[in-house]
Design an enzyme around this catalytic site. Structure first.
Site, PDB file in Angstrom:
ATOM      1  N   GLY A 127      11.805 -17.044   7.545  1.00 27.25           N
ATOM      2  CA  GLY A 127      12.341 -16.267   8.666  1.00 27.25           C
ATOM      3  C   GLY A 127      11.555 -15.010   9.019  1.00 27.25           C
ATOM      4  CD  GLU A 128      11.274 -11.541   6.180  1.00 27.87           C
ATOM      5  OE1 GLU A 128      11.135 -10.758   7.137  1.00 27.87           O
ATOM      6  OE2 GLU A 128      12.250 -11.489   5.400  1.00 27.87           O
ATOM      7  N   GLY A 129       8.723 -12.327  10.227  1.00 31.49           N
ATOM      8  CA  GLY A 129       7.777 -12.278  11.344  1.00 31.49           C
ATOM      9  C   GLY A 129       6.355 -11.929  10.909  1.00 31.49           C
ATOM     10  CG  ASN A 179       3.379  -7.135  13.121  1.00 23.99           C
ATOM     11  OD1 ASN A 179       2.196  -6.838  13.013  1.00 23.99           O
ATOM     12  ND2 ASN A 179       3.881  -7.677  14.230  1.00 23.99           N
ATOM     13  CG  PHE A 188       4.576  -5.327  17.290  1.00 16.20           C
ATOM     14  CD1 PHE A 188       4.136  -6.632  17.461  1.00 16.20           C
ATOM     15  CD2 PHE A 188       4.094  -4.355  18.158  1.00 16.20           C
ATOM     16  CE1 PHE A 188       3.231  -6.963  18.466  1.00 16.20           C
ATOM     17  CE2 PHE A 188       3.190  -4.673  19.167  1.00 16.20           C
ATOM     18  CZ  PHE A 188       2.758  -5.982  19.315  1.00 16.20           C
TER      19      PHE A 188
HETATM   20  N1  LIG Z   1       2.521  -9.835  22.662  1.00 17.15           N
HETATM   21  C1  LIG Z   1       3.517  -9.135  22.127  1.00 17.15           C
HETATM   22  N2  LIG Z   1       4.335  -9.740  21.234  1.00 17.15           N
HETATM   23  C2  LIG Z   1       5.316  -9.004  20.698  1.00 17.15           C
HETATM   24  C3  LIG Z   1       5.515  -7.629  21.025  1.00 17.15           C
HETATM   25  N3  LIG Z   1       6.564  -7.182  20.324  1.00 17.15           N
HETATM   26  C4  LIG Z   1       6.985  -8.214  19.574  1.00 17.15           C
HETATM   27  N4  LIG Z   1       6.241  -9.317  19.797  1.00 17.15           N
HETATM   28  C5  LIG Z   1       6.371 -10.650  19.158  1.00 17.15           C
HETATM   29  O1  LIG Z   1       7.408 -10.568  18.235  1.00 17.15           O
HETATM   30  C6  LIG Z   1       6.894 -10.449  16.917  1.00 17.15           C
HETATM   31  C7  LIG Z   1       7.528  -9.208  16.304  1.00 17.15           C
HETATM   32  O2  LIG Z   1       8.101  -9.564  15.154  1.00 17.15           O
HETATM   33  P1  LIG Z   1       7.642  -8.924  13.778  1.00 17.15           P
HETATM   34  O3  LIG Z   1       6.186  -9.152  13.650  1.00 17.15           O
HETATM   35  O4  LIG Z   1       8.568  -9.462  12.771  1.00 17.15           O
HETATM   36  O5  LIG Z   1       7.937  -7.371  13.933  1.00 17.15           O
HETATM   37  P2  LIG Z   1       9.361  -6.741  14.281  1.00 17.15           P
HETATM   38  O6  LIG Z   1      10.358  -7.851  14.485  1.00 17.15           O
HETATM   39  O7  LIG Z   1       9.127  -5.812  15.401  1.00 17.15           O
HETATM   40  O8  LIG Z   1       9.762  -5.903  13.031  1.00 17.15           O
HETATM   41  P3  LIG Z   1      10.673  -6.387  11.769  1.00 17.15           P
HETATM   42  O9  LIG Z   1      11.701  -7.360  12.242  1.00 17.15           O
HETATM   43  O10 LIG Z   1      11.251  -5.130  11.238  1.00 17.15           O
HETATM   44  O11 LIG Z   1       9.723  -7.048  10.838  1.00 17.15           O
HETATM   45  C8  LIG Z   1       5.414 -10.262  17.025  1.00 17.15           C
HETATM   46  O12 LIG Z   1       4.705 -10.785  15.933  1.00 17.15           O
HETATM   47  C9  LIG Z   1       5.120 -10.950  18.341  1.00 17.15           C
HETATM   48  O13 LIG Z   1       5.018 -12.338  18.143  1.00 17.15           O
HETATM   49  C10 LIG Z   1       4.634  -7.030  21.963  1.00 17.15           C
HETATM   50  O14 LIG Z   1       4.720  -5.862  22.289  1.00 17.15           O
HETATM   51  N5  LIG Z   1       3.652  -7.824  22.465  1.00 17.15           N
HETATM   52 MG   LIG Z   2      10.900  -9.283  12.769  1.00 20.39          MG
END
Ligand SMILES: Nc1nc2c(ncn2[C@@H]2O[C@H](COP(=O)(O)OP(=O)(O)OP(=O)(O)O)[C@@H](O)[C@H]2O)c(=O)[nH]1
Ligand SMILES: [Mg+2]
Ligand SMILES: *[C@@H]1O[C@H](CO)[C@@H](O)[C@H](O)[C@H]1NC(C)=O
Length: 400
Positions: A47-49, A51, A353
Site C-alpha cells: 500500500g505504500e507510495g 516517496n 512527496f
Molecule cells: N505528477 C505528480 N504526481 C503527484 C503529485 N502529488 C502526488 N502525486 C502522485 O501521488 C503520489 C504521492 O504519494 P506518496 O509518494 O505516497 O506521497 P504522499 O502520499 O504525498 O505522502 P505519504 O502518504 O505521507 O507517504 C506520487 O508518487 C505521485 O504518483 C504531484 O504534485 N505531481
Molecule cells: Mg502516500
C-alpha cells in the site's frame, strides 16, 4: 626500504581486489570484494507510495552499507517499481534507472536492478525474511532494539506454499519463487537488521527482506540518512525533461506549490486547504514574494486545476509539466525536480512527496525559509510549519 616496498604492496593489493570486482560494483573494501557476493532484495508494504518507498531505500541501503563494513559482500537488489496506488496507469516492473542515476546510487552501496539479478541468479530466491512487529507489542513499555524469529503473523496474506517453493508478489514477476520463508519480529533500525542478517542469514546467497518499512533509520535526518539521500540523484532523462521545461517555460523567477489532493483530501482534511483556500494563499504569497509565475505540482483532478486557475484570474501565471508523454512516475519526479529549483517552495502538510522536495532543496543549498513551508488549512491565518531538517554533511555531527 620500506618506502620502496609499500607502493608495491599497495599495487598488488588493489589490483587483486580490482580483478574480483564486477564492472560497476566498484567501491572501497578489497576484503569485502574477495568474499562471495550475496544479494539482498527488499520489498515494502504493497500500500505504500513512491516517496515513502524512497525513504525505505535509505534505511535498507544503510543496512547493506554496514554489512559491507563488516566484510560481508552484499549487493543491494533494487525492487522494481510498480502497481502503485497513485499511478493511474498502474505500470509495473519499472526499473530504477528510469528515475534515478544508478552510478550515483552505486557510490553509496553496490546496487543491481532486479532484472539483472534474475539474469545472474535465476528466478529462485534462497530465503524470504518477512519483517513484522512483536505480537505482544513493546514489553516493559519501552523501545528495546531486538529481533527474533517468530511465528508469522500476516505473511500468509502474501506468500503461499506451492510444491516445496513459496509464491509471492515478487514485483509482478510470475515465475519468481523462494525456497524458504521465515518471519522475523523486529524492533529497531538499519543496524538492528544488519545484526540479525549477520547472525542468522549469511548462508543464503540471496535473501529478500519483505516489509522493509518495519525498521527505522539509525539516525533520522542524521549523517547516514543524508549520505544515502545524496546518492539518490535523478536520472539523466529526468534532468533533461526538467531542464527543457525550465528553459522554455520558466525563464523568470517562480514559486512552486505542491498541492496534494486525491486521497489527502479525505485523510488529511483538517490540515489542507480547499481549492479556494489554496488560491487565496497563492495570491497573497505572489504579492509578498513578488513572484508572478507559479509552477503547479499537483495530483489534482483537471476540474480542480481549472478552478484554481480561474480563481488566480491571470494575476499569477500557472505553469505545469505536460505529463501525457511520460510515465506517471517520471512525471512525478520531474515535478519534484522542477520544484526543487523554484525560488520559493510551499508544500502540503505531512506529504512525503513534499518532504523529498525539501531534501532536494537542502542538497541544492536553498535558504530554509524558502523551503520548509506548507499550505495552511482554510480559516487559518498561520499554521505550524514543517520541521527544518537541515542537511548533515559531517559524519561527526549528531542530530540527537
Ligand atoms: N505528477 C505528480 N504526481 C503527484 C503529485 N502529488 C502526488 N502525486 C502522485 O501521488 C503520489 C504521492 O504519494 P506518496 O509518494 O505516497 O506521497 P504522499 O502520499 O504525498 O505522502 P505519504 O502518504 O505521507 O507517504 C506520487 O508518487 C505521485 O504518483 C504531484 O504534485 N505531481
Ligand atoms: Mg502516500
Ligand atoms: C491574504 O491577504 C489578505 C489581505 O492582506 C488577508 O486579509 C487574508 O487573511 C490573507 N489570507 C491568507 C489565507 O493568508
Amino acid at each position: 626500504m620500506l618506502s620502496r616496498l609499500w607502493p608495491l604492496a599497495l599495487l598488488l593489493h588493489t589490483s587483486f581486489a580490482g580483478s574480483s570486482l564486477v564492472s560497476n560494483l566498484g567501491e572501497e573494501a578489497s576484503q569485502v570484494s574477495q568474499q562471495e557476493r550475496k544479494y539482498l532484495i527488499y520489498d515494502v508494504n504493497p500500500g505504500e507510495g513512491f516517496n515513502l518507498r524512497r525513504d525505505v531505500y535509505m534505511r535498507i541501503a544503510n543496512t547493506v552499507k554496514q554489512l559491507r563494513e563488516r566484510g560481508l559482500n552484499y549487493v543491494l537488489v533494487l525492487p522494481p517499481w510498480g502497481n502503485l496506488y497513485h499511478w493511474q496507469r498502474r505500470e509495473k516492473k519499472k526499473p530504477w534507472r528510469e528515475f534515478f542515476d544508478l552510478e550515483s546510487l552505486n557510490e553509496f552501496v553496490p546496487v543491481i536492478e532486479f532484472e539483472d539479478f534474475l539474469k545472474v541468479n535465476g528466478p529462485i530466491i534462497d530465503q524470504v525474511v518477512y519483517l513484522q512487529n512483536y505480537a505482544e507489542g513493546w514489553t516493559n513499555g519501552h523501545f528495546e532494539m531486538k529481533a527474533d524469529e517468530r511465528e508469522c503473523i500476516s505473511a500468509d496474506q502474501y506468500y503461499l506454499m506451492e510444491g516445496n517453493l513459496w509464491r509471492g508478489i515478487f514485483f509482478s514477476y510470475e515465475n519468481v519463487r523462494a525456497k524458504k520463508l521465515v518471519c522475523l519480529s523486529i524492533q529497531g533500525q538499519s543496524s538492528t537488521l544488519a545484526d540479525a542478517i549477520e547472525a542468522k542469514y549469511t548462508d543464503s546467497l540471496s535473501i529478500m527482506i519483505d516489509r522493509g518499512e518495519t525498521i527505522l533509520h539509525d539516525e533520522f535526518g542524521g549523517y547516514s540518512y543524508w549520505s544515502a539521500r545524496k546518492s539518490m540523484k535523478y536520472s539523466k532523462k529526468v534532468h533533461e525533461l526538467s531542464n527543457a521545461f525550465k528553459a522554455t517555460e520558466l525563464k523568470e523567477p517562480y514559486m512552486c506549490v505542491h498541492l496534494r489532493r486525491r486521497d489527502f483530501v479525505r485523510s488529511h482534511a483538517k490540515d489542507i486547504p480547499s481549492i479556494e483556500g489554496a488560491a487565496e494563499q497563492i495570491l497573497n504569497l505572489s504579492k509578498e514574494k513578488t513572484l508572478k509565475t507559479l509552477y503547479l505540482s499537483t495530483d489534482a483532478e483537471n476540474h480542480e486545476v481549472e478552478k484554481l486557475k480561474n480563481l488566480l484570474n491571470g494575476k499569477v501565471e500557472v505553469k505545469r509539466f505536460d505529463a501525457s508523454t511520460v510515465s506517471d512516475g517520471t512525471a512525478s519526479v520531474v515535478d519534484q525536480w522542477i520544484c526543487a529549483h523554484s525560488d520559493y517552495f510551499i508544500g502540503t502538510h505531512l506529504s512525503t512527496f513534499s518532504f523529498r522536495i525539501h531534501e532536494d532543496r537542502e542538497i541544492l543549498g536553498y535558504k530554509p525559509e524558502a523551503t520548509f513551508n506548507r499550505l495552511c488549512a482554510d480559516g487559518e491565518e498561520s499554521c505550524e510549519q514543517p520541521t527544518k531538517w537541515r542537511i548533515v554533511n559531517d559524519p561527526k555531527q549528531r542530530r540527537w
